[in-house]
Scaffold this motif. Structure first.
Motif, PDB file in Angstrom:
ATOM      1  N   LEU A  13      35.772  12.912  50.433  1.00 41.64           N
ATOM      2  CA  LEU A  13      35.650  11.658  51.184  1.00 41.64           C
ATOM      3  C   LEU A  13      36.416  10.533  50.491  1.00 41.64           C
ATOM      4  N   TYR A  24      39.472  12.251  60.993  1.00 40.62           N
ATOM      5  CA  TYR A  24      38.588  11.330  60.260  1.00 40.62           C
ATOM      6  C   TYR A  24      38.999   9.858  60.371  1.00 40.62           C
ATOM      7  N   HIS A 101      27.962  11.825  59.496  1.00 40.63           N
ATOM      8  CA  HIS A 101      29.298  12.433  59.564  1.00 40.63           C
ATOM      9  C   HIS A 101      30.194  11.593  60.446  1.00 40.63           C
ATOM     10  N   SER A 103      32.974  12.969  61.964  1.00 38.16           N
ATOM     11  CA  SER A 103      33.209  13.879  63.086  1.00 38.16           C
ATOM     12  C   SER A 103      31.863  14.451  63.533  1.00 38.16           C
ATOM     13  N   ARG A 112      31.113  25.081  60.262  1.00 42.21           N
ATOM     14  CA  ARG A 112      30.596  23.716  60.162  1.00 42.21           C
ATOM     15  C   ARG A 112      29.356  23.488  61.033  1.00 42.21           C
TER      16      ARG A 112
HETATM   17  C1  DQA Z   1      32.372  15.530  57.437  1.00 38.04           C
HETATM   18  C2  DQA Z   1      32.329  16.861  58.190  1.00 38.04           C
HETATM   19  C3  DQA Z   1      32.374  18.027  57.230  1.00 38.04           C
HETATM   20  O1  DQA Z   1      32.365  19.265  57.945  1.00 38.04           O
HETATM   21  C4  DQA Z   1      33.643  17.972  56.402  1.00 38.04           C
HETATM   22  O2  DQA Z   1      33.647  19.023  55.455  1.00 38.04           O
HETATM   23  C5  DQA Z   1      33.848  16.657  55.741  1.00 38.04           C
HETATM   24  C6  DQA Z   1      33.571  15.448  56.523  1.00 38.04           C
HETATM   25  C7  DQA Z   1      32.457  14.326  58.411  1.00 38.04           C
HETATM   26  O3  DQA Z   1      32.176  13.215  57.970  1.00 38.04           O
HETATM   27  O4  DQA Z   1      32.821  14.493  59.570  1.00 38.04           O
HETATM   28  O5  DQA Z   1      34.316  16.565  54.608  1.00 38.04           O
HETATM   29  O6  DQA Z   1      31.176  15.397  56.689  1.00 38.04           O
END
Ligand code: DQA
Length: 145
Positions: A13, A24, A101, A103, A112
């Motif tokens: 992040l 993102y 999150h 996404s 995921r």
């Molecule tokens: C995330 C979603 C996760 O699957 C991914 O590995 C991330 C970002 C998001 O904020 O959408 O690193 O957490």
């Protein structure tokens, strides 16, 4: 004294703004923290932010939050999907936990679609991009009211 809310950011992040902007967005992690901070202040909450690419650091941060912080907002990055020690640490936290999150992982690749954080979270905010950060702080304010 105002209540402390811990915002935890997991692996990768720190690269927000450069990393897969089509998924993102172009805002940086600092931008998201600033947006969360503004809402925290409006609700008389003190926001602390910690980012790490290492699960153990996040576990330590949760331990340090026990008995000190009123709530946790956590975007665990990919640890969301397999970070069992982070899950266990969060289960030991007594206050509300908001999983966050950018996404909507449930609408992405199969790996995921499982969250090990969700079973220990009070609420989940996903799929709203950067808007999720101020929303998560507003949700915490409501949960703590
Ligand atoms: C995330 C979603 C996760 O699957 C991914 O590995 C991330 C970002 C998001 O904020 O959408 O690193 O957490």
């Amino acid at each position: 004294m105002s209540m402390i809310v811990l915002l935890l950011s997991g692996p990768n992040l720190n690269l927000l703004g450069e990393r897969e902007p089509e998924i993102y967005g172009t805002a940086t992690l600092a931008d998201h923290v600033a947006a969360a901070q503004a809402v925290a202040e409006a609700h008389d909450l003190t926001l602390e932010h910690q980012q790490s690419n290492h699960e153990g650091d996040l576990v330590d941060a949760v331990h340090a939050a026990r008995g000190r912080c009123a709530a946790i907002v956590v975007n665990a990055g990919a640890l969301t999907h397999y970070g069992r020690s982070l899950q266990d640490a969060l289960a030991s936290f007594e206050g509300p936990i908001v999983e966050l999150h950018l996404s909507n992982p449930a609408a992405r690749e199969d790996w995921r679609t499982t969250s090990v954080i969700a079973p220990v979270a009070t609420a989940v905010i996903a799929g709203l991009g950067g808007h999720g950060y101020p929303m998560a702080l507003a949700a915490v304010a409501r949960l703590l009211a």
